[in-house]
Motif scaffolding. Structure first.
Motif, PDB file in Angstrom:
ATOM      1  N   THR A  12       9.184  16.443 -11.124  1.00 37.58           N
ATOM      2  CA  THR A  12       8.486  17.225 -12.137  1.00 37.58           C
ATOM      3  C   THR A  12       7.371  16.456 -12.847  1.00 37.58           C
ATOM      4  N   LEU A  13       7.079  15.238 -12.379  1.00 35.44           N
ATOM      5  CA  LEU A  13       5.880  14.527 -12.847  1.00 35.44           C
ATOM      6  C   LEU A  13       5.415  13.576 -11.755  1.00 35.44           C
ATOM      7  N   LEU A  14       4.488  14.045 -10.957  1.00 36.05           N
ATOM      8  CA  LEU A  14       3.943  13.249  -9.869  1.00 36.05           C
ATOM      9  C   LEU A  14       2.430  13.397  -9.873  1.00 36.05           C
ATOM     10  N   GLY A  15       1.752  12.275  -9.649  1.00 35.50           N
ATOM     11  CA  GLY A  15       0.305  12.307  -9.591  1.00 35.50           C
ATOM     12  C   GLY A  15      -0.194  11.991  -8.197  1.00 35.50           C
ATOM     13  N   ILE A  16      -1.448  12.271  -7.973  1.00 34.61           N
ATOM     14  CA  ILE A  16      -2.093  11.949  -6.703  1.00 34.61           C
ATOM     15  C   ILE A  16      -3.163  10.907  -6.989  1.00 34.61           C
ATOM     16  N   PRO A  17      -3.141   9.775  -6.290  1.00 35.66           N
ATOM     17  CA  PRO A  17      -4.118   8.716  -6.573  1.00 35.66           C
ATOM     18  C   PRO A  17      -5.548   9.232  -6.511  1.00 35.66           C
ATOM     19  N   ALA A 250      12.263  13.389 -13.163  1.00 36.59           N
ATOM     20  CA  ALA A 250      10.809  13.260 -13.112  1.00 36.59           C
ATOM     21  C   ALA A 250      10.491  11.805 -12.850  1.00 36.59           C
ATOM     22  N   GLY A 251       9.503  11.550 -12.041  1.00 36.20           N
ATOM     23  CA  GLY A 251       9.117  10.184 -11.740  1.00 36.20           C
ATOM     24  C   GLY A 251       7.942   9.729 -12.577  1.00 36.20           C
ATOM     25  N   TYR A 252       7.124   8.860 -11.992  1.00 36.90           N
ATOM     26  CA  TYR A 252       5.909   8.402 -12.678  1.00 36.90           C
ATOM     27  C   TYR A 252       4.978   7.773 -11.647  1.00 36.90           C
ATOM     28  N   PHE A 253       4.938   8.392 -10.471  1.00 35.12           N
ATOM     29  CA  PHE A 253       4.075   7.929  -9.391  1.00 35.12           C
ATOM     30  C   PHE A 253       2.750   8.674  -9.457  1.00 35.12           C
ATOM     31  N   PRO A 254       1.622   7.999  -9.289  1.00 37.05           N
ATOM     32  CA  PRO A 254       1.432   6.560  -9.086  1.00 37.05           C
ATOM     33  C   PRO A 254       1.096   5.825 -10.372  1.00 37.05           C
ATOM     34  N   THR A 255       1.262   6.484 -11.512  1.00 36.72           N
ATOM     35  CA  THR A 255       0.790   5.912 -12.772  1.00 36.72           C
ATOM     36  C   THR A 255       1.443   4.575 -13.088  1.00 36.72           C
ATOM     37  N   GLY A 256       2.774   4.519 -12.956  1.00 37.31           N
ATOM     38  CA  GLY A 256       3.451   3.280 -13.324  1.00 37.31           C
ATOM     39  C   GLY A 256       4.528   2.823 -12.368  1.00 37.31           C
ATOM     40  N   LEU A 257       5.069   3.741 -11.567  1.00 38.51           N
ATOM     41  CA  LEU A 257       6.207   3.428 -10.714  1.00 38.51           C
ATOM     42  C   LEU A 257       5.965   3.910  -9.292  1.00 38.51           C
ATOM     43  N   SER A 258       6.406   3.132  -8.332  1.00 39.70           N
ATOM     44  CA  SER A 258       6.351   3.569  -6.934  1.00 39.70           C
ATOM     45  C   SER A 258       7.575   4.429  -6.625  1.00 39.70           C
ATOM     46  N   LEU A 259       7.428   5.331  -5.680  1.00 37.82           N
ATOM     47  CA  LEU A 259       8.580   6.118  -5.252  1.00 37.82           C
ATOM     48  C   LEU A 259       9.616   5.232  -4.569  1.00 37.82           C
ATOM     49  N   ASP A 260       9.181   4.169  -3.895  1.00 40.33           N
ATOM     50  CA  ASP A 260      10.131   3.228  -3.300  1.00 40.33           C
ATOM     51  C   ASP A 260      11.062   2.674  -4.360  1.00 40.33           C
ATOM     52  N   ARG A 261      10.493   2.217  -5.468  1.00 40.98           N
ATOM     53  CA  ARG A 261      11.324   1.648  -6.528  1.00 40.98           C
ATOM     54  C   ARG A 261      12.217   2.708  -7.159  1.00 40.98           C
ATOM     55  N   ILE A 262      11.650   3.863  -7.449  1.00 41.16           N
ATOM     56  CA  ILE A 262      12.428   4.912  -8.104  1.00 41.16           C
ATOM     57  C   ILE A 262      13.659   5.265  -7.278  1.00 41.16           C
ATOM     58  N   PHE A 263      13.471   5.525  -5.994  1.00 40.25           N
ATOM     59  CA  PHE A 263      14.595   6.000  -5.185  1.00 40.25           C
ATOM     60  C   PHE A 263      15.567   4.881  -4.820  1.00 40.25           C
ATOM     61  N   GLU A 264      15.089   3.658  -4.783  1.00 42.48           N
ATOM     62  CA  GLU A 264      16.016   2.545  -4.595  1.00 42.48           C
ATOM     63  C   GLU A 264      16.930   2.407  -5.808  1.00 42.48           C
TER      64      GLU A 264
END
Length: 292
Positions: A12-17, A250-264
């Motif tokens: 519910t919070l994802l950005g596109i570079p 909700a995540g924070y990609f790509p603003t502050g966190l990678s999806l790799d880190r979040i899901f790990e």
């Protein structure tokens, strides 16, 4: 049970570079310290020291394709993206992949009726699912329960969309009073039909947030901008007991966190079995009225 891997996550919070574009320029007039004004490329750089490795060049279509590949890698079925700017990557993502992206629209309550007209147009033309309000990041700041914000909340009720509101101490070095969690109480009281989603943690008032989440049926909490290992314990305990229907991923990609880190890190969050489907998908589908 470990986190399920085949649930079809809603982020519910994802950005596109968007290479070359400066973020967070709108509230630069509020910044006063030397680091924020002259040193940082990003106003919460002191908090997110290992930001995602993303392409530094590329067209909008290439950035959308990159983001979609990252979503597929981590089992994200649908993402909410900002579509406020006419030339935004979010708009292009929805145009290319309407089955994978849904829009949100950021409203500055200082702008009055014209902003409400633009929001209504975005809902009508783009199918926007929520308005975003950032109390501490507009100039001048607009507290959560300020009279300038009330027309935005009323319009969300009229349009039957949710509102996401940044709450808690802001990361950028601007005053925090506008985002005091206690101010949410009055808004939920005055607008019982409003689907109000807290963003960005609500710290240090998470115990109060839990009390309000219990009190108000249409108040929800999202985990945006938090690495999972830093999810507040109050929120984890709440989700595992009486709040399984109230906490939304909700995540924070790509603003502050990678999806790799979040899901790990998500794999180590101690949610109970029944919480995972609601947290990762079902609550978002219900609150933002997403198509299954």
């Amino acid at each position: 049970m470990p986190m399920p891997s085949d649930i079809g996550v809603v982020d519910t919070l994802l950005g596109i570079p968007t290479p070359g574009r400066k973020a967070y320029t709108a509230f630069r007039p509020l910044l006063r310290d030397h680091e924020s004004l002259e040193v940082f490329d990003y106003p919460v750089e002191y908090q997110y020291r290992n930001r995602p490795d993303i392409p530094q060049t590329g067209s909008l279509d290439e950035m959308v394709a990159f983001t979609l590949a990252e979503m597929d890698k981590h089992g994200i079925w649908r993402a909410l993206v900002d579509v406020t700017a006419e030339d935004s990557a979010g708009r292009r993502a929805i145009e290319l992949h309407p089955d994978r992206f849904s829009g949100t629209y950021t409203v500055d309550p200082n702008e009055g009726v014209p902003a409400l007209r633009r929001l209504e147009q975005a809902v009508r033309e783009l199918g926007v699912k929520a308005a975003n309000v950032t109390p501490a990041f507009v100039v001048p700041q607009v507290p959560i329960n300020d009279k300038r914000a009330y027309p935005v909340y009323a319009k969300c009720v009229e349009l039957d969309i949710a509102v996401t509101v940044t709450s808690g101490v802001p990361g950028p070095r601007v005053p925090m009073q506008a985002q005091d969690v206690a101010l949410i109480d009055e808004v939920c009281w005055f607008f019982p039909e409003l689907r109000f989603v807290m963003r960005h943690g609500g710290e240090p008032w998470t115990a109060l947030a839990v009390k309000l989440l219990l009190k108000w049926p249409n108040l929800f909490y999202s985990t945006s901008a938090f690495a999972p290992r830093h999810y507040p314990r109050d929120i984890i305990d709440f989700a595992n007991t009486r709040g399984a229907d109230k906490v939304i991923y909700a995540g924070y990609f790509p603003t502050g966190l990678s999806l790799d880190r979040i899901f790990e890190e998500l794999a180590d969050v101690p949610f109970r079995d029944r919480v995972w489907p609601k947290f990762l998908r079902e609550n978002a589908v219900r609150v933002f009225k997403l198509e299954e």
